[in-house]
Design a protein around this motif. Structure first.
Motif, PDB file in Angstrom:
ATOM      1  N   SER A  21       0.800  -1.015  -0.049  1.00 47.79           N
ATOM      2  CA  SER A  21       0.121  -0.180   0.141  1.00 47.79           C
ATOM      3  C   SER A  21       0.799   1.307  -0.116  1.00 47.79           C
ATOM      4  O   SER A  21       1.752   1.302   0.766  1.00 47.79           O
ATOM      5  CB  SER A  21      -0.844   0.035   1.247  1.00 47.79           C
ATOM      6  OG  SER A  21      -1.543   1.261   1.266  1.00 47.79           O
ATOM      7  N   SER A  22       0.388   2.236  -0.897  1.00 45.95           N
ATOM      8  CA  SER A  22       1.259   3.580  -0.845  1.00 45.95           C
ATOM      9  C   SER A  22       0.405   4.604   0.153  1.00 45.95           C
ATOM     10  O   SER A  22       0.999   5.778   0.275  1.00 45.95           O
ATOM     11  CB  SER A  22       1.147   3.997  -2.012  1.00 45.95           C
ATOM     12  OG  SER A  22      -0.173   4.242  -2.481  1.00 45.95           O
ATOM     13  N   SER A  23      -0.605   4.150   0.916  1.00 43.48           N
ATOM     14  CA  SER A  23      -1.239   5.017   1.785  1.00 43.48           C
ATOM     15  C   SER A  23      -0.367   5.352   2.949  1.00 43.48           C
ATOM     16  O   SER A  23       0.469   4.551   3.655  1.00 43.48           O
ATOM     17  CB  SER A  23      -2.543   4.265   2.375  1.00 43.48           C
ATOM     18  OG  SER A  23      -3.277   4.974   3.427  1.00 43.48           O
ATOM     19  N   ILE A  38     -10.258  -3.901   3.432  1.00 49.38           N
ATOM     20  CA  ILE A  38      -9.220  -2.987   3.757  1.00 49.38           C
ATOM     21  C   ILE A  38      -9.671  -1.589   3.999  1.00 49.38           C
ATOM     22  O   ILE A  38     -10.085  -1.118   2.979  1.00 49.38           O
ATOM     23  CB  ILE A  38      -7.930  -2.922   2.914  1.00 49.38           C
ATOM     24  CG1 ILE A  38      -7.462  -4.610   2.767  1.00 49.38           C
ATOM     25  CG2 ILE A  38      -6.883  -2.218   3.822  1.00 49.38           C
ATOM     26  CD1 ILE A  38      -6.962  -5.364   4.068  1.00 49.38           C
ATOM     27  N   PHE A  39      -9.755  -0.947   5.042  1.00 50.36           N
ATOM     28  CA  PHE A  39     -10.349   0.293   5.321  1.00 50.36           C
ATOM     29  C   PHE A  39      -9.078   1.226   5.480  1.00 50.36           C
ATOM     30  O   PHE A  39      -8.206   0.763   6.253  1.00 50.36           O
ATOM     31  CB  PHE A  39     -11.251   0.226   6.284  1.00 50.36           C
ATOM     32  CG  PHE A  39     -12.450  -0.266   6.171  1.00 50.36           C
ATOM     33  CD1 PHE A  39     -13.566   0.368   5.669  1.00 50.36           C
ATOM     34  CD2 PHE A  39     -12.760  -1.721   6.500  1.00 50.36           C
ATOM     35  CE1 PHE A  39     -14.877  -0.441   5.202  1.00 50.36           C
ATOM     36  CE2 PHE A  39     -13.792  -2.354   6.006  1.00 50.36           C
ATOM     37  CZ  PHE A  39     -14.950  -1.754   5.413  1.00 50.36           C
ATOM     38  N   GLU A  40      -9.352   2.724   5.376  1.00 50.65           N
ATOM     39  CA  GLU A  40      -8.327   3.479   5.373  1.00 50.65           C
ATOM     40  C   GLU A  40      -9.169   4.626   6.696  1.00 50.65           C
ATOM     41  O   GLU A  40     -10.174   4.797   6.438  1.00 50.65           O
ATOM     42  CB  GLU A  40      -8.150   4.258   4.244  1.00 50.65           C
ATOM     43  CG  GLU A  40      -6.831   5.509   4.518  1.00 50.65           C
ATOM     44  CD  GLU A  40      -6.814   6.271   3.248  1.00 50.65           C
ATOM     45  OE1 GLU A  40      -5.366   6.194   2.812  1.00 50.65           O
ATOM     46  OE2 GLU A  40      -7.633   6.749   2.416  1.00 50.65           O
ATOM     47  N   ILE A  41      -8.346   4.903   7.627  1.00 45.42           N
ATOM     48  CA  ILE A  41      -8.866   5.890   8.351  1.00 45.42           C
ATOM     49  C   ILE A  41      -9.328   7.266   7.698  1.00 45.42           C
ATOM     50  O   ILE A  41      -8.731   7.493   6.902  1.00 45.42           O
ATOM     51  CB  ILE A  41      -8.026   6.314   9.647  1.00 45.42           C
ATOM     52  CG1 ILE A  41      -8.598   6.870  10.751  1.00 45.42           C
ATOM     53  CG2 ILE A  41      -6.717   7.035   9.136  1.00 45.42           C
ATOM     54  CD1 ILE A  41      -9.263   6.145  11.798  1.00 45.42           C
ATOM     55  N   VAL A  42     -10.269   7.827   8.055  1.00 44.60           N
ATOM     56  CA  VAL A  42     -10.933   9.116   7.722  1.00 44.60           C
ATOM     57  C   VAL A  42     -10.305  10.238   8.304  1.00 44.60           C
ATOM     58  O   VAL A  42     -10.519  10.201   9.669  1.00 44.60           O
ATOM     59  CB  VAL A  42     -12.282   9.067   7.708  1.00 44.60           C
ATOM     60  CG1 VAL A  42     -12.777  10.331   7.102  1.00 44.60           C
ATOM     61  CG2 VAL A  42     -13.214   7.999   6.681  1.00 44.60           C
ATOM     62  N   ASN A  43      -9.634  10.944   7.768  1.00 51.15           N
ATOM     63  CA  ASN A  43      -9.186  12.121   8.536  1.00 51.15           C
ATOM     64  C   ASN A  43      -9.309  13.502   7.557  1.00 51.15           C
ATOM     65  O   ASN A  43     -10.046  13.273   6.559  1.00 51.15           O
ATOM     66  CB  ASN A  43      -7.778  12.114   8.865  1.00 51.15           C
ATOM     67  CG  ASN A  43      -6.764  11.771   7.458  1.00 51.15           C
ATOM     68  OD1 ASN A  43      -6.983  12.314   6.355  1.00 51.15           O
ATOM     69  ND2 ASN A  43      -6.000  10.638   7.542  1.00 51.15           N
ATOM     70  N   LYS A  44      -8.899  14.829   8.076  1.00 51.77           N
ATOM     71  CA  LYS A  44      -9.264  15.895   7.114  1.00 51.77           C
ATOM     72  C   LYS A  44      -8.668  15.944   5.855  1.00 51.77           C
ATOM     73  O   LYS A  44      -8.898  16.651   5.136  1.00 51.77           O
ATOM     74  CB  LYS A  44      -8.802  17.218   8.158  1.00 51.77           C
ATOM     75  CG  LYS A  44      -9.714  17.288   9.232  1.00 51.77           C
ATOM     76  CD  LYS A  44      -9.226  18.428  10.139  1.00 51.77           C
ATOM     77  CE  LYS A  44     -10.134  18.653  11.490  1.00 51.77           C
ATOM     78  NZ  LYS A  44      -9.735  19.675  12.361  1.00 51.77           N
ATOM     79  N   GLU A  45      -7.402  15.102   5.760  1.00 50.63           N
ATOM     80  CA  GLU A  45      -6.941  15.018   4.321  1.00 50.63           C
ATOM     81  C   GLU A  45      -7.758  14.109   3.243  1.00 50.63           C
ATOM     82  O   GLU A  45      -7.345  14.262   1.868  1.00 50.63           O
ATOM     83  CB  GLU A  45      -5.477  14.610   4.231  1.00 50.63           C
ATOM     84  CG  GLU A  45      -4.313  15.633   5.217  1.00 50.63           C
ATOM     85  CD  GLU A  45      -4.626  15.641   6.793  1.00 50.63           C
ATOM     86  OE1 GLU A  45      -4.888  14.518   7.352  1.00 50.63           O
ATOM     87  OE2 GLU A  45      -4.422  16.706   7.324  1.00 50.63           O
ATOM     88  N   ASN A  46      -8.098  13.216   3.622  1.00 52.69           N
ATOM     89  CA  ASN A  46      -8.885  12.323   2.742  1.00 52.69           C
ATOM     90  C   ASN A  46     -10.540  12.445   2.902  1.00 52.69           C
ATOM     91  O   ASN A  46     -11.100  11.587   2.062  1.00 52.69           O
ATOM     92  CB  ASN A  46      -8.478  10.830   2.914  1.00 52.69           C
ATOM     93  CG  ASN A  46      -8.786  10.138   4.239  1.00 52.69           C
ATOM     94  OD1 ASN A  46      -9.658  10.830   4.965  1.00 52.69           O
ATOM     95  ND2 ASN A  46      -8.105   9.148   4.508  1.00 52.69           N
ATOM     96  N   ILE A  47     -11.025  13.360   3.673  1.00 56.54           N
ATOM     97  CA  ILE A  47     -12.559  13.319   3.912  1.00 56.54           C
ATOM     98  C   ILE A  47     -13.092  13.568   2.462  1.00 56.54           C
ATOM     99  O   ILE A  47     -14.414  13.082   2.205  1.00 56.54           O
ATOM    100  CB  ILE A  47     -12.907  14.347   4.813  1.00 56.54           C
ATOM    101  CG1 ILE A  47     -14.284  14.241   5.249  1.00 56.54           C
ATOM    102  CG2 ILE A  47     -12.691  15.670   4.426  1.00 56.54           C
ATOM    103  CD1 ILE A  47     -14.812  15.052   6.502  1.00 56.54           C
ATOM    104  N   ILE A  55     -16.292  14.203  12.209  1.00 59.80           N
ATOM    105  CA  ILE A  55     -14.894  14.115  12.117  1.00 59.80           C
ATOM    106  C   ILE A  55     -14.166  14.588  13.344  1.00 59.80           C
ATOM    107  O   ILE A  55     -13.325  13.951  13.797  1.00 59.80           O
ATOM    108  CB  ILE A  55     -14.269  14.803  10.965  1.00 59.80           C
ATOM    109  CG1 ILE A  55     -12.592  14.419  10.855  1.00 59.80           C
ATOM    110  CG2 ILE A  55     -14.141  16.191  11.145  1.00 59.80           C
ATOM    111  CD1 ILE A  55     -12.807  13.087  10.067  1.00 59.80           C
ATOM    112  N   GLU A  56     -14.727  15.541  14.186  1.00 58.77           N
ATOM    113  CA  GLU A  56     -14.281  15.855  15.546  1.00 58.77           C
ATOM    114  C   GLU A  56     -14.607  14.894  16.852  1.00 58.77           C
ATOM    115  O   GLU A  56     -14.297  15.236  17.993  1.00 58.77           O
ATOM    116  CB  GLU A  56     -14.693  17.054  15.870  1.00 58.77           C
ATOM    117  CG  GLU A  56     -14.086  18.201  14.659  1.00 58.77           C
ATOM    118  CD  GLU A  56     -12.790  18.364  14.685  1.00 58.77           C
ATOM    119  OE1 GLU A  56     -12.056  18.310  15.587  1.00 58.77           O
ATOM    120  OE2 GLU A  56     -12.241  18.745  13.501  1.00 58.77           O
TER     121      GLU A  56
END
Length: 119
Positions: A21-23, A51-60, A102-103
């Motif tokens: 993964s390049s994540s 496979i899940f990726e954490i959601v954050n402000k950069e990928n929302i 998100i908060e």
């Protein structure tokens, strides 16, 4: 994982897989045990690994109309991220919807990849 999402000692004892993964974000693998808990249109079966990726402000900005998870201690909710009236929700179906903030103390994850068992 849902019982102790912040307990590093517990997390180190969980089974894990190594995937290419390049994540740059945190990833979480989940084996499907019961496909009836998935939203309509997702045809994954027992033994498939999501496979899940954490959601954050950069990928929302990439989560809409994708399969996601909402995790809090003791609870895991699956659904599809959607937006109605400028509000994002995680919807299992038209009757079961979970708010998105998100908060909040919840962890949100978005589907990144799938390993499907061949039969």
């Amino acid at each position: 994982y849902i019982k102790h999402p912040k307990d590093e000692n517990f997390l180190k004892q969980l089974p894990y897989i190594i995937i290419p993964s390049s994540s740059k974000s945190e990833l979480l693998a989940m084996e499907i045990a019961n496909s009836e808990n998935l939203p309509a249109g997702y045809d994954y079966h027992a033994g498939d690994i999501l496979i899940f990726e954490i959601v954050n402000k950069e990928n929302i900005h990439r989560i809409l109309n994708r399969l996601g998870l909402r995790i809090s201690p003791g609870e895991l909710h699956l659904g599809v991220f959607s937006q109605v009236n400028n509000q994002i929700t995680l919807s299992l179906n038209e009757y079961v919807q979970y708010s998105f903030d998100i908060e909040s103390e919840f962890e949100y994850w978005v589907l990144k990849g799938v390993y499907i068992q061949a039969f």
